[in-house]
Design a protein around this motif. Sequence first.
Motif, short mmCIF file in Angstrom:
data_model
loop_
_atom_site.label_atom_id
_atom_site.label_comp_id
_atom_site.label_asym_id
_atom_site.label_seq_id
_atom_site.Cartn_x
_atom_site.Cartn_y
_atom_site.Cartn_z
N THR A 96 -12.19 13.83 16.69
CA THR A 96 -11.19 14.15 17.72
C THR A 96 -9.76 13.83 17.26
N LEU A 97 -9.63 13.12 16.15
CA LEU A 97 -8.31 12.72 15.67
C LEU A 97 -7.67 13.82 14.84
N LYS A 98 -6.34 13.88 14.89
CA LYS A 98 -5.57 14.82 14.09
C LYS A 98 -5.19 14.17 12.75
N GLU A 99 -4.65 15.00 11.86
CA GLU A 99 -4.21 14.50 10.55
C GLU A 99 -3.20 13.37 10.70
N TYR A 100 -2.32 13.48 11.66
CA TYR A 100 -1.29 12.46 11.92
C TYR A 100 -1.93 11.12 12.28
N ASP A 101 -3.06 11.16 13.00
CA ASP A 101 -3.73 9.94 13.42
C ASP A 101 -4.55 9.32 12.29
N ILE A 102 -5.02 10.15 11.35
CA ILE A 102 -5.95 9.67 10.31
C ILE A 102 -5.22 9.12 9.10
N PRO B 204 0.44 14.03 7.64
CA PRO B 204 0.29 12.57 7.70
C PRO B 204 1.50 11.90 8.33
N ARG B 205 1.26 10.80 8.96
CA ARG B 205 2.34 9.99 9.54
C ARG B 205 3.10 9.29 8.42
N GLU B 206 4.40 9.15 8.58
CA GLU B 206 5.23 8.41 7.61
C GLU B 206 5.62 7.07 8.21
N ALA B 207 5.56 6.02 7.38
CA ALA B 207 5.92 4.68 7.84
C ALA B 207 6.61 3.93 6.70
N ARG B 208 7.34 2.88 7.05
CA ARG B 208 8.04 2.08 6.04
C ARG B 208 7.05 1.25 5.24
N LYS B 209 7.36 1.10 3.96
CA LYS B 209 6.54 0.26 3.09
C LYS B 209 6.60 -1.20 3.54
N PHE B 210 5.50 -1.92 3.35
CA PHE B 210 5.45 -3.33 3.66
C PHE B 210 4.56 -4.02 2.64
N THR B 211 4.55 -5.33 2.66
CA THR B 211 3.83 -6.10 1.64
C THR B 211 2.81 -7.02 2.28
N MET B 212 1.61 -7.04 1.70
CA MET B 212 0.57 -7.98 2.11
C MET B 212 0.46 -9.10 1.07
N ARG C 91 6.64 14.73 16.54
CA ARG C 91 5.55 14.54 15.59
C ARG C 91 4.92 15.87 15.22
N ASN C 92 4.58 16.02 13.95
CA ASN C 92 3.78 17.14 13.48
C ASN C 92 2.36 16.60 13.30
N MET C 93 1.48 16.90 14.23
CA MET C 93 0.14 16.31 14.23
C MET C 93 -0.73 16.83 13.10
N ASN C 94 -0.28 17.86 12.38
CA ASN C 94 -1.05 18.43 11.27
C ASN C 94 -0.63 17.85 9.92
N PRO D 269 0.82 -1.22 0.00
CA PRO D 269 0.00 0.00 0.00
C PRO D 269 0.85 1.27 0.00
N ASN D 270 0.25 2.32 -0.57
CA ASN D 270 0.87 3.65 -0.55
C ASN D 270 0.35 4.49 0.60
N THR D 271 -0.93 4.28 0.95
CA THR D 271 -1.55 5.10 1.99
C THR D 271 -2.48 4.25 2.86
N LYS D 272 -2.74 4.77 4.03
CA LYS D 272 -3.74 4.22 4.94
C LYS D 272 -4.56 5.38 5.49
N GLU D 273 -5.89 5.21 5.49
CA GLU D 273 -6.77 6.26 6.00
C GLU D 273 -7.72 5.67 7.03
#
Length: 300
Positions: free
Chosen positions: A228-234, A262-270, A257-260, A210-214
Amino acid sequence: MKRKLPFLLLLALITSVAYAQKVYFKLNPSYNFGMKDQTLGYDYSLRYSAAANTIVEEYSNVRTSLGKGYMGSFAIGFKHNENVSSEYTFSYLSGKPSSFSETIHYYNGDEIYTTTVKANVMSFTPTLVFSATEKDWTPYLAAGLSINFISVKENTEFSSFFINGNTVIDAEYKGSPTIGFTTKIGVINKISDVFSVFGEFTYAHLNFSPNTKEVTGYTINKQDSLSTLKEYDIHTEYENEISIMYEDNGNGFEEKRNMNKPREARKFTMPLSYFSFSIGVKINIVRREKPNNDAIKIEN
């Protein structure tokens, strides 16, 4: 290469129509089985014993893939000669959910996270089909590449002995179209010049990165709390390379963290590979008779 692929497939389709001796349709439902040699996730357990003053961690791999579930397929085929055909298959998979959990056992109660994931896959698969000379029962082999449009939905439930109620988080993973590899082996039984029935085994190798998670839903005790969630959480963006900064807050280092954003994470495979058996029907639509090459005699 990915930009050229649709053009090459269109060119192959046009060429198939131009040189086909016979055009046919195939319809077949199937049930896909997830491959047990692939690891989707793991079950995790942590047990704390106050009496023994010990902590024990346990891990158990969940060996399956998201490719399991019910799938419907429609194909248009072009027979070029007695032994070679090309087929273009459109299919849709409604995946069966898979789950894994994380459990923390305290001396006076448990804390449990249960995650369930489910994939939906829309595929276009051009294949070459090699068959024996046509008889009442005709075996065949097929192989090709698939273009797959995949979305994965995730549901996480959290419960704890010290909280009255549950927290539920719904999320969706999205990514770019994925290329897979498909092979088939089957046998077809001719009922008439128009209708045939067939049975086939299929193996498809497919992964999804995946490229993104929402986060699409967030409830606490069945009350909507998404606002109640911030951009970083969503939103999460997956990259091949990321950089994380930690700052000393006086009591130790914590992630900056910049809560405004998106969070960055390493790519993974499903994993989505599957094995299936299906029974379907083949309908011949167009049949071209071979030209008569006998010499035409002209009598005076």
